[in-house]
Write a protein that holds these residues in place. Structure first.
Motif, PDB file in Angstrom:
ATOM      1  N   PHE A 298       0.863  -1.183   0.000  1.00 11.10           N
ATOM      2  CA  PHE A 298       0.000   0.000   0.000  1.00 11.10           C
ATOM      3  C   PHE A 298       0.896   1.228   0.000  1.00 11.10           C
ATOM      4  O   PHE A 298       1.582   1.515   0.980  1.00 11.10           O
ATOM      5  N   VAL A 300       1.340   5.414  -0.725  1.00  9.77           N
ATOM      6  CA  VAL A 300       0.673   6.696  -0.951  1.00  9.77           C
ATOM      7  C   VAL A 300       1.716   7.717  -1.399  1.00  9.77           C
ATOM      8  O   VAL A 300       2.773   7.848  -0.787  1.00  9.77           O
ATOM      9  N   VAL A 307       0.605  13.478   5.803  1.00  6.63           N
ATOM     10  CA  VAL A 307      -0.057  12.174   5.891  1.00  6.63           C
ATOM     11  C   VAL A 307      -0.056  11.638   7.331  1.00  6.63           C
ATOM     12  O   VAL A 307      -1.099  11.206   7.837  1.00  6.63           O
ATOM     13  N   THR A 310      -2.668  12.960   9.983  1.00 10.14           N
ATOM     14  CA  THR A 310      -4.028  12.497   9.676  1.00 10.14           C
ATOM     15  C   THR A 310      -4.148  10.996   9.919  1.00 10.14           C
ATOM     16  O   THR A 310      -5.147  10.518  10.467  1.00 10.14           O
ATOM     17  N   LEU A 311      -3.122  10.264   9.504  1.00  9.55           N
ATOM     18  CA  LEU A 311      -3.117   8.810   9.703  1.00  9.55           C
ATOM     19  C   LEU A 311      -3.264   8.485  11.183  1.00  9.55           C
ATOM     20  O   LEU A 311      -4.052   7.601  11.570  1.00  9.55           O
ATOM     21  N   GLU A 314      -6.812   9.207  12.272  1.00 10.50           N
ATOM     22  CA  GLU A 314      -7.752   8.240  11.674  1.00 10.50           C
ATOM     23  C   GLU A 314      -7.642   6.874  12.359  1.00 10.50           C
ATOM     24  O   GLU A 314      -8.652   6.199  12.573  1.00 10.50           O
ATOM     25  N   LEU A 315      -6.421   6.472  12.668  1.00  9.51           N
ATOM     26  CA  LEU A 315      -6.218   5.176  13.333  1.00  9.51           C
ATOM     27  C   LEU A 315      -6.867   5.177  14.712  1.00  9.51           C
ATOM     28  O   LEU A 315      -7.418   4.171  15.149  1.00  9.51           O
TER      29      LEU A 315
ATOM     30  N   ALA B 234      -4.090   9.469   3.656  1.00  9.09           N
ATOM     31  CA  ALA B 234      -3.944   9.038   5.053  1.00  9.09           C
ATOM     32  C   ALA B 234      -5.155   8.233   5.503  1.00  9.09           C
ATOM     33  O   ALA B 234      -5.017   7.220   6.192  1.00  9.09           O
ATOM     34  N   THR B 235      -6.341   8.667   5.098  1.00  7.69           N
ATOM     35  CA  THR B 235      -7.575   7.980   5.504  1.00  7.69           C
ATOM     36  C   THR B 235      -7.603   6.570   4.916  1.00  7.69           C
ATOM     37  O   THR B 235      -7.928   5.601   5.608  1.00  7.69           O
ATOM     38  N   LYS B 236      -7.238   6.466   3.637  1.00  7.57           N
ATOM     39  CA  LYS B 236      -7.243   5.145   2.996  1.00  7.57           C
ATOM     40  C   LYS B 236      -6.169   4.230   3.567  1.00  7.57           C
ATOM     41  O   LYS B 236      -6.374   3.031   3.735  1.00  7.57           O
ATOM     42  N   LEU B 237      -5.017   4.823   3.876  1.00  6.77           N
ATOM     43  CA  LEU B 237      -3.927   4.039   4.486  1.00  6.77           C
ATOM     44  C   LEU B 237      -4.366   3.522   5.865  1.00  6.77           C
ATOM     45  O   LEU B 237      -4.114   2.364   6.214  1.00  6.77           O
ATOM     46  N   ALA B 238      -5.060   4.371   6.609  1.00  2.00           N
ATOM     47  CA  ALA B 238      -5.547   3.968   7.936  1.00  2.00           C
ATOM     48  C   ALA B 238      -6.547   2.812   7.812  1.00  2.00           C
ATOM     49  O   ALA B 238      -6.488   1.843   8.581  1.00  2.00           O
TER      50      ALA B 238
END
Lengths: 317, 250
Positions: A298, A300, A307, A310-311, A314-315, B234-238
């Motif tokens: 994966f 990005v 990133v 936000t990651l 989101e996690l 980032a959202t998709k990676l999460a």
């Protein structure tokens, strides 16, 4: 066959996970599996090894074994091999394990396969798969001998749902203080709440794209959320952002975690050699042409400074 | 004090590895001193600059190509070399027997070597050499102090730093972070051409380990690559980390 012995890697009674991995793996070959532990006050650990497949536990306790030292450990192991004649003896490929295995092999005039990533044992013979050129190629090697000797890379074997009787055997102490030829003056553990790089389930690494300590802080923030070890490419080590012991790659550590996150790492061939056997690989890089994307599950194409925050949030959701 | 350094000629770490007729292809590959051994050479030179070492002898086992590794070490500042002529297919046991035999003839106080070679990654040979010579050994060092017939070294051990002391003579093997090897100067390169290099035959020893086959690691299937706004990425990676990898948060 007369048993597969797994030498227990421990410090102050803390057992390294690779010991359990090797016990479970050895169980696959049908032969009796024994854990061999040297130390001081280590008999209490015996039930732990039974949980992971040890049919027997050889416990040798003496002051001379309080800390790993090559001379006394080799002398003891030679005496036990002569007495019990195991079919194979496996060590963890660690700072102490490879020293022990190499010195023992030479003393017994035997071959040794080091840093194996797969093993198949039969009577008097071992087939070991080794990663050469830091994983750019593989070599399958045959080691014949009594016993077969090998060192196994941490993290490559699965801890299985197996158990054994764990019958304790206490061989005679065959080493004395006269066998000790190194004096360990001190051991200072790396002060880190994070897991050890080669044993971690998740590794988050930062490279040139981190641009400095601020970028590394983001890498560390993500690592801590995931309970991960922190690593780095050569660029971030040479720049002094991370210590050398955290370098992943051909002249650093080879890691194979469940998840490897490469942040700001382009993926030079030396770095790929150290991490491309990871189960899942995620890459964050602004350069769409970066070679890291050729090995990532994966990827990005974006700025890690935007990133990662936000990651992280989101996690946490 | 005499310091001896074992060096190995290896493929450049940037080399791409390919198989040809079931063997590792070596055509067109740039050869270098094993980076860990290069650090050992630098360590020896620093011991000489401090007045601890008087003479530095470089020993390599292998084909005539290994002469390049010796010349590089001589250009960096080592004094003389010994090439032990041996089949390049020698395993760790045979290599250690050959090196130890040549080392014995030199009677050094300290034997330095890289703790691992960047090609086979075995990390066996220095330890085996120490066993044959009956010397103590300290592995993966990042510093050394030599005084009063003893060497005290810091080592990069798993999970920490270990300080170990041994009596000399001893085998000491280096981690790459010990020092920053110097580039040979033009003057050094010229001087190296005149430094003596002896050639000796390897002591006989049969391999103990048999190579059954070489192969390439399984190729990774192409993954997902997203080019979008950082927040979307980032959202998709999460989501991928949660649903596919099934990460657990601390």
């Amino acid at each position: 066959m007369a048993g597969t012995w797994i030498f227990v890697e421990q410090r102050d009674g803390n057992i390294r996970k690779v010991t359990y991995e090797m016990l479970s793996e050895a169980k696959k070959f049908g032969d009796e599996v024994a854990a061999v532990v040297f130390g001081k006050g280590v008999e209490a650990l015996a039930p732990e090894f039974a949980k992971y497949g040890a049919d027997k536990v050889y416990v040798v306790e003496d002051d001379v074994f309080a800390n790993y030292n090559t001379g006394a450990y080799v002398a003891q192991m030679v005496a036990m091999i002569n007495e019990f004649k195991p079919n194979a003896v496996l060590f963890a490929h660690t700072f102490n394990g490879r020293d022990f295995g190499s010195r023992l092999a030479q003393k017994l005039q035997l071959g040794l396969a080091t840093d194996a990533i797969a093993v198949e044992l039969s009577a008097g013979k071992g087939l070991f798969t080794r990663a050469i050129y830091a994983g750019k190629a593989l070599a399958k090697v045959e080691v014949a001998g009594e016993p077969v000797l090998g060192t196994i890379r941490p993290g490559v074997c699965e801890v299985g749902d197996v158990s054994g009787a764990g019958a304790v055997v206490k061989p005679a102490v065959a080493a004395t203080a006269a066998d000790v030829y190194q004096t360990v003056k001190s051991f200072v553990p790396t002060v880190s709440a994070r897991p050890e790089l080669t044993e971690a389930d998740v590794v988050v690494s930062g490279g040139r794209g981190c641009k400095g300590p601020d970028g590394i802080k983001l890498v560390e923030q993500l690592a801590d959320l995931l309970g991960a070890a922190v690593g780095g490419s050569r660029a971030s080590i040479d720049s002094g952002w991370l210590g050398h012991e955290l370098q992943v790659g051909q002249t650093g550590k080879v890691v194979n975690p469940n998840l490897y996150v490469a942040a700001g790492i382009s993926g030079a061939i030396q770095h790929l050699a150290g991490m491309s056997s990871s189960k899942f690989i995620a890459a964050i890089n602004t350069d769409t042409e970066a070679p890291i994307f050729n090995v990532s599950d994966f990827g990005v194409v974006a700025d890690l400074f935007k990133v990662i925050p936000t990651l992280v949030s989101e996690l946490k959701k | 004090m005499k310091v001896l350094v074992c060096v190995k000629q290896t493929f450049d770490t940037e080399a791409k590895i390919e198989l040809k007729d079931g063997k590792i292809a070596d055509a067109g590959i740039n050869l270098i001193i094993n980076p860990y051994d290069e650090v050992a050479v630098e360590g020896a030179i620093q011991l000489k600059e401090k007045g601890v070492a008087k003479e530095i002898v470089v020993v390599a086992a292998g084909s005539d190509k290994a002469m390049d590794a010796i010349r590089t070490a001589l250009a960096m500042g080592a004094d003389r070399g010994v090439l032990v002529q041996q089949d390049t297919a020698a395993d760790e046991f045979a290599r250690a027997v050959a090196l130890a035999d040549a080392i014995k003839a030199e009677n050094p106080d300290i034997v330095l070597a890289g703790h691992v070679a960047a090609d086979d990654g075995s990390s066996q040979v220095p330890t085996r050499v120490a066993e044959i010579l009956g010397f103590p050994h300290i592995n993966v060092i990042t510093s050394i102090e030599v005084a009063g017939g003893k060497a005290t070294c810091s080592s990069e051990a798993d999970g920490g730093t270990q300080v170990t002391e041994v009596s000399l003579p001893a085998v000491i093997s280096s981690q790459v972070s010990w020092n920053e090897p110097r580039y040979p100067s033009m003057k050094g390169i010229m001087a190296a051409k005149k430094k003596p290099v002896a050639t000796v035959a390897a002591a006989a020893a049969d391999n103990k380990v048999k190579i059954v086959e070489f192969s390439m690691p399984p190729a990774k299937a192409a993954g997902i690559k997203i080019e979008d706004e950082p927040e979307v990425c980032a959202t998709k990676l999460a989501e991928w980390m949660k649903n596919t990898v099934k990460v657990e948060l601390k």
